[in-house]
Scaffold this motif. Structure first.
Motif, mmCIF file in Angstrom:
data_model
loop_
_atom_site.group_PDB
_atom_site.id
_atom_site.type_symbol
_atom_site.label_atom_id
_atom_site.label_comp_id
_atom_site.label_asym_id
_atom_site.label_seq_id
_atom_site.Cartn_x
_atom_site.Cartn_y
_atom_site.Cartn_z
ATOM 1 N N ALA A 34 1.240 -1.150 0.223
ATOM 2 C CA ALA A 34 -0.170 0.302 0.012
ATOM 3 C C ALA A 34 0.991 1.207 0.020
ATOM 4 C CB ALA A 34 -1.210 0.134 1.148
ATOM 5 N N ALA A 35 2.253 1.320 0.998
ATOM 6 C CA ALA A 35 2.525 2.764 1.313
ATOM 7 C C ALA A 35 3.322 3.035 -0.551
ATOM 8 C CB ALA A 35 3.656 2.060 1.807
ATOM 9 N N GLN A 36 3.450 1.777 -1.140
ATOM 10 C CA GLN A 36 4.270 2.212 -2.388
ATOM 11 C C GLN A 36 3.309 2.811 -3.753
ATOM 12 O OE1 GLN A 36 7.670 2.523 -2.192
ATOM 13 N NE2 GLN A 36 8.476 0.694 -2.233
ATOM 14 N N GLN A 37 1.676 2.307 -3.635
ATOM 15 C CA GLN A 37 1.143 2.583 -3.993
ATOM 16 C C GLN A 37 0.684 4.362 -3.747
ATOM 17 O OE1 GLN A 37 -1.631 1.121 -6.892
ATOM 18 N NE2 GLN A 37 -1.127 -1.140 -6.036
ATOM 19 N N LEU A 38 0.488 4.680 -2.572
ATOM 20 C CA LEU A 38 0.233 5.786 -2.168
ATOM 21 C C LEU A 38 1.419 6.703 -2.199
ATOM 22 C CD1 LEU A 38 -0.835 4.850 1.492
ATOM 23 C CD2 LEU A 38 -2.815 5.660 -0.578
ATOM 24 N N GLY A 39 2.551 6.422 -2.522
ATOM 25 C CA GLY A 39 4.131 6.802 -2.956
ATOM 26 C C GLY A 39 3.904 7.360 -4.221
ATOM 27 N N ARG A 40 3.334 6.634 -5.187
ATOM 28 C CA ARG A 40 2.827 7.083 -6.849
ATOM 29 C C ARG A 40 1.815 7.695 -7.189
ATOM 30 N NH1 ARG A 40 2.550 0.730 -8.780
ATOM 31 N NH2 ARG A 40 1.818 2.008 -9.946
ATOM 32 N N LEU A 41 1.265 7.813 -6.053
ATOM 33 C CA LEU A 41 0.052 8.478 -6.443
ATOM 34 C C LEU A 41 -0.086 10.226 -5.481
ATOM 35 C CD1 LEU A 41 -3.131 6.077 -5.159
ATOM 36 C CD2 LEU A 41 -2.473 7.628 -7.261
ATOM 37 N N GLY A 42 1.366 10.411 -5.280
ATOM 38 C CA GLY A 42 1.610 11.769 -4.443
ATOM 39 C C GLY A 42 0.966 11.786 -3.230
ATOM 40 N N LYS A 99 -12.226 4.315 -1.995
ATOM 41 C CA LYS A 99 -11.114 3.074 -2.784
ATOM 42 C C LYS A 99 -10.548 4.516 -3.674
ATOM 43 C CE LYS A 99 -10.617 1.682 -7.707
ATOM 44 N NZ LYS A 99 -10.771 1.108 -9.043
ATOM 45 N N VAL A 100 -9.178 5.071 -3.486
ATOM 46 C CA VAL A 100 -7.937 5.897 -3.647
ATOM 47 C C VAL A 100 -7.240 6.095 -5.405
ATOM 48 C CG1 VAL A 100 -6.569 7.116 -3.195
ATOM 49 C CG2 VAL A 100 -7.479 6.258 -1.449
ATOM 50 N N LYS A 101 -7.191 6.487 -5.747
ATOM 51 C CA LYS A 101 -7.109 5.735 -7.691
ATOM 52 C C LYS A 101 -6.395 7.351 -8.030
ATOM 53 C CE LYS A 101 -11.582 6.923 -9.244
ATOM 54 N NZ LYS A 101 -12.651 6.715 -10.342
ATOM 55 N N VAL A 111 -9.226 0.457 -0.931
ATOM 56 C CA VAL A 111 -8.542 -0.306 -2.099
ATOM 57 C C VAL A 111 -6.840 1.037 -2.924
ATOM 58 C CG1 VAL A 111 -8.566 -0.842 -4.643
ATOM 59 C CG2 VAL A 111 -10.253 -1.789 -2.417
ATOM 60 N N ILE A 112 -6.324 0.449 -3.009
ATOM 61 C CA ILE A 112 -5.748 2.001 -3.584
ATOM 62 C C ILE A 112 -4.962 1.808 -4.850
ATOM 63 C CG2 ILE A 112 -3.488 2.895 -3.671
ATOM 64 C CD1 ILE A 112 -3.630 2.228 -0.407
ATOM 65 N N ASP A 113 -5.401 1.663 -6.047
ATOM 66 C CA ASP A 113 -5.070 1.882 -6.984
ATOM 67 C C ASP A 113 -4.381 3.232 -8.170
ATOM 68 O OD1 ASP A 113 -5.143 1.060 -9.547
ATOM 69 O OD2 ASP A 113 -7.107 0.279 -9.876
ATOM 70 N N ALA A 114 -2.609 2.603 -7.887
ATOM 71 C CA ALA A 114 -2.508 4.349 -8.335
ATOM 72 C C ALA A 114 -1.420 3.809 -9.851
ATOM 73 C CB ALA A 114 -0.865 3.586 -8.144
ATOM 74 N N ALA A 115 -3.063 2.972 -10.749
ATOM 75 C CA ALA A 115 -2.908 2.690 -12.028
ATOM 76 C C ALA A 115 -2.231 4.040 -13.024
ATOM 77 C CB ALA A 115 -3.648 1.628 -12.606
ATOM 78 N N GLY A 116 -1.677 4.366 -13.312
ATOM 79 C CA GLY A 116 -1.674 5.716 -14.408
ATOM 80 C C GLY A 116 -0.685 6.445 -13.677
ATOM 81 N N ALA A 117 -0.113 6.041 -12.512
ATOM 82 C CA ALA A 117 0.596 7.115 -11.990
ATOM 83 C C ALA A 117 1.896 6.676 -11.914
ATOM 84 C CB ALA A 117 -0.109 6.871 -10.242
ATOM 85 N N LYS A 118 2.828 7.696 -12.437
ATOM 86 C CA LYS A 118 4.597 7.266 -12.457
ATOM 87 C C LYS A 118 4.964 7.293 -10.875
ATOM 88 C CE LYS A 118 5.294 9.212 -16.722
ATOM 89 N NZ LYS A 118 6.707 10.687 -17.077
ATOM 90 N N ALA A 119 6.258 6.832 -10.570
ATOM 91 C CA ALA A 119 6.677 6.865 -9.309
ATOM 92 C C ALA A 119 7.430 7.910 -9.259
ATOM 93 C CB ALA A 119 8.109 5.537 -9.337
#
Ligand code: SF4
Length: 557
Positions: free
Chosen positions: A92-100, A119-121, A202-210
Motif C-alpha cells: 500500500a505505501a508504495q502505491q500511495l507514494g506513486r499517487l503522490g 477507493k483511492v485512485k 483499495v489503493i489503485d496507482a494505475a497510470g501514476a508514475k513513481a
C-alpha cells in the motif's frame, strides 16, 4: 504536488487538498502522530466521530530505496486510550507514494450502520457501499475486491473482529501476491476502522508514475551502500533463511520467551515451534522462506507456510505469533499454532494481544495450558461473536478485568510483546515509557542490565525507531540516523543532518507523549505490571528492578 485526502464518513464525501506546509517534511509515524496531536480532541471517544483514522506512507514511499515501503496507520487507540501508530508492510505505501499522497484521513461516522469501501485512485476517490462484504474474513474480502478492482491494487481491510469493534482488531494489508497477511496489528485500529463503517481501503496507482529522486546519482549511491550494509548484518542471513521465527529457540535459551502466561522464560517445546521445525515442515510440504512482504525488501524475513495437504496456509508466520500463540499458551504442536495464526489473520486480530488474552484466560480456568483443541474453541467463540468471544477479543486487560485476574501482562492496556522484560531490561524500559504502550518501539535484546546504561539506550532506540517509522524504513534494516539523512537529502532534495533526523524522532515522541498526558495517561501509567518485579523468572531468576523514578528520565529531551 503532494496531496492529502480527507474522507468524511458522515456525509460520504471526500476532498483532495494540497498538503499543508506543516506536513511537507512529515511522513509515516511523524505525520500520523502530528495529526493525532493537532486534530483529535484527546478526551474524545476512540470509537466516536471525533476520532480520525490516518493512513500515511513514509517519506521515501514510492522510491527504490531498500525496505522503504512501510506504512503507518494511526488514531486514538481504543485499547490504550492514547496515541497509536501501527506500522505495517505490504504494497500500500508504495502505491500511495506513486499517487503522490502524504496521507488519507478518514473522519466522522456514517449515520447508518452501512459498510463501505474507500477507493483511492489517480483521479480521485470513490466511496462505495459494500454490504456484500459484511462479516467476511480478510482473505474472502481481498479476493472479492481483487476480483472487482484488479489484481494490481493494494488493499487495507478489516475482518469480523474490526466490524465487531474488538480492541484487539487489526487492519490487514496485502502483500505482493495480494494476500492479507501483514497487519497493522497493535492498538485496536481495526475497531476504529469498523466504527467508521469502512471495511476496506483499495489503493489503485494505475497510470501514476513513481516519484523521481531529486539527485538520482546520489540516491543510487547511498541506496547501494545501504544495501551493502544491510547484507553484511548477521541478522539478515538468519532472517532470510529462517524468518523471525528462527530466533525463537535462542530467546528460549536465554530465558526471554514468554511461556505459559509469562510464568517462565524458557519453553521445553521451543524446538517444535521454532525455526528448525518450521524449516523441516517447509521442506516436506513445499513452503518457503526468503519471501518479501513488500517490494524492495532485501532482508526477506517473511515465510510461506503450507498445510498438511501441501496447500498455502499462511504467509508471515512470525516469531511473535509462534511465541504468543505457542509457548505462551503451552502449545508445541506447530500445525495448531499455525492454524491459530491463520485464524487471527482472517478474523483480523493482533496475534500478540490474542496470545496474551488467552494466556490470561487460563488463570480464569477456561482451559489448561497445552490444550490446543480448547484454545481453538475459544478462537471460534471470537469468530462467532459470543459474549465470551467478545471479551477475549477486547484483549488481555479486559479479559483479566472480567474474570478478576490481577496478573496481567499489559502496559497502558496493551499486551506486552514476546520479549520478557525480566531478561531484556532495556526492552522493559521501552515497554513502560513509550507512548504507544508495550510495543516494538524500543526492543533491546543483546544488551546488559546496568540501569543508567539501559535508560540511555532505550531513549536512543525509541528516538531512532520513531525516525525510521517516519522515513518508512523497516526496522529489520536497523538504519542509522546518518543513512536516513542521506536518503532523504538525495530523494527529497533536502539538506538534513543526522541531528535533523533525530529531531524528527524527538518531536514525534514529544507530541505522542503530550497527547497521552492530555488524554489522561499520566506518569502513573508508565509502569510495568507488578508481577514482573515480584516473580523471579526461570531459568535465570531475573526480576525487573528498574526504579520507577528512572522512567521519568527516559523521554526527557
Ligand atoms: S524484512 Fe521482513 S518485515 Fe521487513 S520489509 Fe522485509 S519481509 Fe517485510
Amino acid at each position: 504536488m503532494l496531496r492529502v485526502i480527507r474522507v468524511n464518513m458522515a456525509d460520504l464525501k471526500a476532498t483532495v487538498e494540497e498538503a499543508p506546509a506543516e506536513l511537507t517534511r512529515l511522513g509515516g509515524r511523524a505525520l500520523v502522530s502530528h495529526v493525532i496531536y493537532s486534530e483529535i480532541p484527546p478526551t474524545s471517544h476512540p470509537l466516536g466521530k471525533k476520532n480520525k483514522l490516518i493512513v500515511a506512507p513514509g517519506l521515501l514511499a514510492g522510491s527504490t530505496a531498500p525496505n522503504s515501503g512501510r506504512l503507518s496507520i494511526g488514531a486514538k487507540s481504543p485499547l490504550t486510550g492514547g496515541t497509536k501508530e501501527a506500522n505495517v508492510g505490504g504494497t500500500a505505501a508504495q502505491q500511495l507514494g506513486r499517487l503522490g499522497l502524504k496521507a488519507l484521513i478518514v473522519e466522522g461516522k456514517p449515520a447508518n450502520s452501512g459498510i463501505y469501501v474507500i477507493k483511492v485512485k489517480k483521479n480521485g476517490v470513490d466511496i462505495i457501499a459494500a454490504p456484500e462484504l459484511t462479516g467476511l474474513g480478510t482473505y474472502d474480502t481481498t479476493a472479492r475486491l481483487r476480483g472487482a478492482h484488479g489484481d494490481e491494487v493494494s488493499i487495507l481491510c478489516i475482518g469480523p473482529a474490526g466490524e465487531m469493534r474488538m480492541t484487539a482488531a487489526s487492519i490487514a494489508s496485502t502483500d505482493p501476491q495480494g494476500r492479507p497477511s501483514r497487519h497493522a496489528a497493535r492498538g485496536g485500529l481495526g475497531a476504529v476502522m469498523g466504527a467508521k463503517g469502512v471495511k476496506a481501503i483499495v489503493i489503485d496507482a494505475a497510470g501514476a508514475k513513481a516519484p523521481e529522486a531529486r539527485d538520482k546519482q546520489a540516491f543510487q549511491a547511498v541506496s547501494k551502500a545501504f544495501i551493502q550494509e544491510i547484507m553484511e548484518q548477521k541478522a539478515t542471513t538468519l532472517f532470510s533463511q529462517f524468518g523471525t521465527v528462527g530466533g525463537l529457540s535462542y530467546l528460549s535459551k536465554i530465558g526471554a520467551l514468554p511461556t505459559r502466561n509469562f510464568s517462565a522464560g524458557s519453553f521445553e517445546g521451543n524446538s517444535k515451534i521454532g525455526g528448525k521445525s518450521v524449516a523441516e515442515l517447509n521442506a516436506a510440504r513445499g513452503g518457503s522462506f526468503g519471501h518479501v512482504c513488500m517490494p524492495g525488501c532485501v532482508v526477506r524475513c517473511s515465510n510461506i507456510m503450507h498445510d498438511k495437504n501441501g496447500k498455502f496456509l499462511t504467509a508471515g508466520f512470525e516469531y511473535e505469533s509462534s511465541a504468543m500463540l505457542g509457548a505462551n499458551l503451552g502449545l508445541d504442536d506447530l500445525d495448531t499454532v499455525m492454524g491459530l495464526e491463520k485464524m487471527c489473520d482472517d478474523l483480523g486480530l493482533d496475534t500478540m494481544e490474542l496470545g496474551a488474552a488467552i494466556g490470561v484466560a487460563q488463570e480464569a480456568g477456561l482451559y489448561a495450558f497445552g490444550d490446543g483443541a480448547r484454545v481453538l474453541d475459544l478462537m471460534l467463540e471470537i469468530a462467532q461473536g459470543t459474549v465470551l468471544g467478545r471479551v477475549l477479543g477486547q484483549g488481555a486487560e479486559v479479559t483479566a478485568r472480567v474474570f478478576g485476574i490481577s496478573r496481567v501482562p499489559t502496559v497502558k492496556g496493551q499486551a506486552v510483546p514476546a520479549h520478557d522484560p525480566r531478561k531484556e531490561i532495556g526492552t522493559g524500559i521501552g515497554y513502560a515509557t513509550n507512548p504507544q504502550g508495550a510495543d516494538h518501539t524500543g526492543v533491546i535484546i543483546f544488551e546488559g542490565e546496568d540501569t543508567a546504561e539501559m535508560v540511555a539506550k532505550s531513549r536512543q532506540k525509541q528516538l531512532t525507531t520513531a525516525a525510521y517509522d517516519s522515513v518508512g524504513l523497516c526496522q529489520m534494516t536497523d538504519p542509522s540516523l546518518e543513512v536516513m539523512a542521506k536518503l532523504l537529502n538525495s530523494f527529497c532534495g533536502w539538506n538534513w543532518t543526522a541531528e535533523d533526523v533525530a529531531e524528527m524522532g524527538r518531536a514525534t515522541l514529544t507530541k505522542e507523549l503530550t497527547f497521552n498526558r492530555n488524554a489522561g495517561l499520566g506518569l502513573a501509567t508508565d509502569r510495568l505490571p507488578e508481577f514482573f518485579e515480584e516473580e523471579a523468572l526461570s531459568p535465570h531468576g531475573g526480576t525487573f528492578k528498574v526504579p520507577v523514578d528512572k522512567f521519568e528520565e527516559v523521554l526527557k529531551f
